[in-house]
Design an enzyme around this catalytic site. Structure first.
Site, PDB file in Angstrom:
ATOM      1  N   VAL A   1       0.898  -1.147  -0.094  1.00 44.19           N
ATOM      2  CA  VAL A   1      -0.022  -0.006  -0.244  1.00 44.19           C
ATOM      3  C   VAL A   1       0.804   1.285  -0.060  1.00 44.19           C
ATOM      4  O   VAL A   1       1.474   1.686   1.116  1.00 44.19           O
ATOM      5  CB  VAL A   1      -1.028  -0.099   1.340  1.00 44.19           C
ATOM      6  N   ASP A   2       1.313   1.601  -1.189  1.00 45.59           N
ATOM      7  CA  ASP A   2       2.047   2.910  -1.275  1.00 45.59           C
ATOM      8  C   ASP A   2       0.954   4.260  -1.273  1.00 45.59           C
ATOM      9  O   ASP A   2       0.057   4.144  -2.043  1.00 45.59           O
ATOM     10  CB  ASP A   2       2.699   2.945  -2.688  1.00 45.59           C
ATOM     11  N   VAL A   3       1.308   5.173  -0.386  1.00 47.51           N
ATOM     12  CA  VAL A   3       0.355   6.326  -0.270  1.00 47.51           C
ATOM     13  C   VAL A   3       0.771   7.662  -0.370  1.00 47.51           C
ATOM     14  O   VAL A   3       2.146   7.883   0.105  1.00 47.51           O
ATOM     15  CB  VAL A   3      -0.432   5.989   1.482  1.00 47.51           C
TER      16      VAL A   3
ATOM     17  N   VAL B   1      -1.506   4.906  -4.390  1.00 47.40           N
ATOM     18  CA  VAL B   1      -0.705   5.326  -5.660  1.00 47.40           C
ATOM     19  C   VAL B   1       0.031   3.866  -6.053  1.00 47.40           C
ATOM     20  O   VAL B   1       0.487   3.145  -5.269  1.00 47.40           O
ATOM     21  CB  VAL B   1       0.292   6.606  -5.795  1.00 47.40           C
TER      22      VAL B   1
END
Length: 258
Positions: free
Chosen positions: A129-131, A143
């Site tokens: 989970v890239d945020v 993202v």
């Protein structure tokens, strides 16, 4: 009792070890195999290796590089980058990779998570989970593709989705904190920890051992990952592979875990 894991995260670009700031331009810092050998000596809890070019360029995982790294590692190894098929997942496991991190492909093909978990077990599948804070209101958004593509997903809801699909762990990465070395984003971590029951590993922002201490004191069972902290030393960021000693790690733990 479960304890927090302290995890160096190595970024790979064109076969070299690099560091980035906010997922931007990368700085070459050395040979990843040499870094792994040093981390072996320092008895790290776990190692994460991310090929930051593979997904963006459409390349498959570099199995020769991964095989070399896995053969050298004396600690559990998590790999991410370019993984798009169940067959790739299975091959990586046969190469000696304990966990496979899947980011962009989980958005573009959610069934991959279901199928991969069924094939190799949920414990081997990590949902990335890239945020990043986006838009005029600077709201958190997931993202993909090295932070270049917005998805419209709110992070906590997306983490729940990954949990329902069958991942065994969430890997939370703050783009805005990447390489800044100013501390973790606890507001973001709070949201994810409240949303899922899975183990969570966080990356982005650690600039000192005290940052890791703050993290593990607040969340006693968590993966504390860092990149710059374990490859740079001092205010001038000289390249020096480092990791806390056993005594230093013990000093980080909450009193009820000593």
């Amino acid at each position: 009792m479960l304890r927090p894991r302290i995890i160096p995260c190595l970024l790979i670009r064109k076969g070299g070890l690099v560091k980035t700031v906010r997922f931007g331009e990368s700085k070459y810092v050395g040979d990843p195999l040499n870094a792994v050998r040093i981390f072996n000596e320092k008895q790290v809890d776990e190692l994460m290796v991310i090929d930051i070019d593979a997904t963006v360029t459409g390349k498959e995982p570099n199995e020769k590089m991964i095989s070399d790294l896995a053969a050298e590692c004396r600690m559990p190894l998590c790999y991410g980058g370019g993984v798009k098929t169940v067959d790739q997942v299975e091959r990586l496991v046969t190469l000696g990779v304990e966990k496979i991190a899947i980011g962009s492909a989980a958005i573009e093909n959610p069934d991959l998570i279901v199928q991969a978990a069924a094939r190799v077990g949920s414990q081997s599948i990590v949902g990335v989970v890239d945020v990043k804070a986006t838009g005029l209101l600077r709201r958190y958004e997931v993202v993909i593709r090295n932070g270049r593509k917005r998805t419209g997903f709110e992070p906590a809801a997306y983490a729940q989705r990954l949990e329902n699909l069958g991942v065994g762990e969430i890997f939370l990465n703050s783009v805005d904190c990447d390489g800044e070395m100013k501390g973790y984003d606890f507001n973001l971590i709070d949201r994810i920890k409240k949303a899922v029951k899975l183990p969570v590993t966080v990356l982005g922002g650690a600039g000192s051992i005290n940052d890791i201490k703050d993290l593990v004191q607040r969340y006693p069972v968590i993966g504390a990952a860092a990149g710059s902290l374990f490859v740079f030393k001092g205010k001038y960021k000289a390249v020096l592979i480092n990791y806390p000693s056993l005594d230093e790690k013990e000093a980080l733990l909450p009193s009820d875990q000593l």
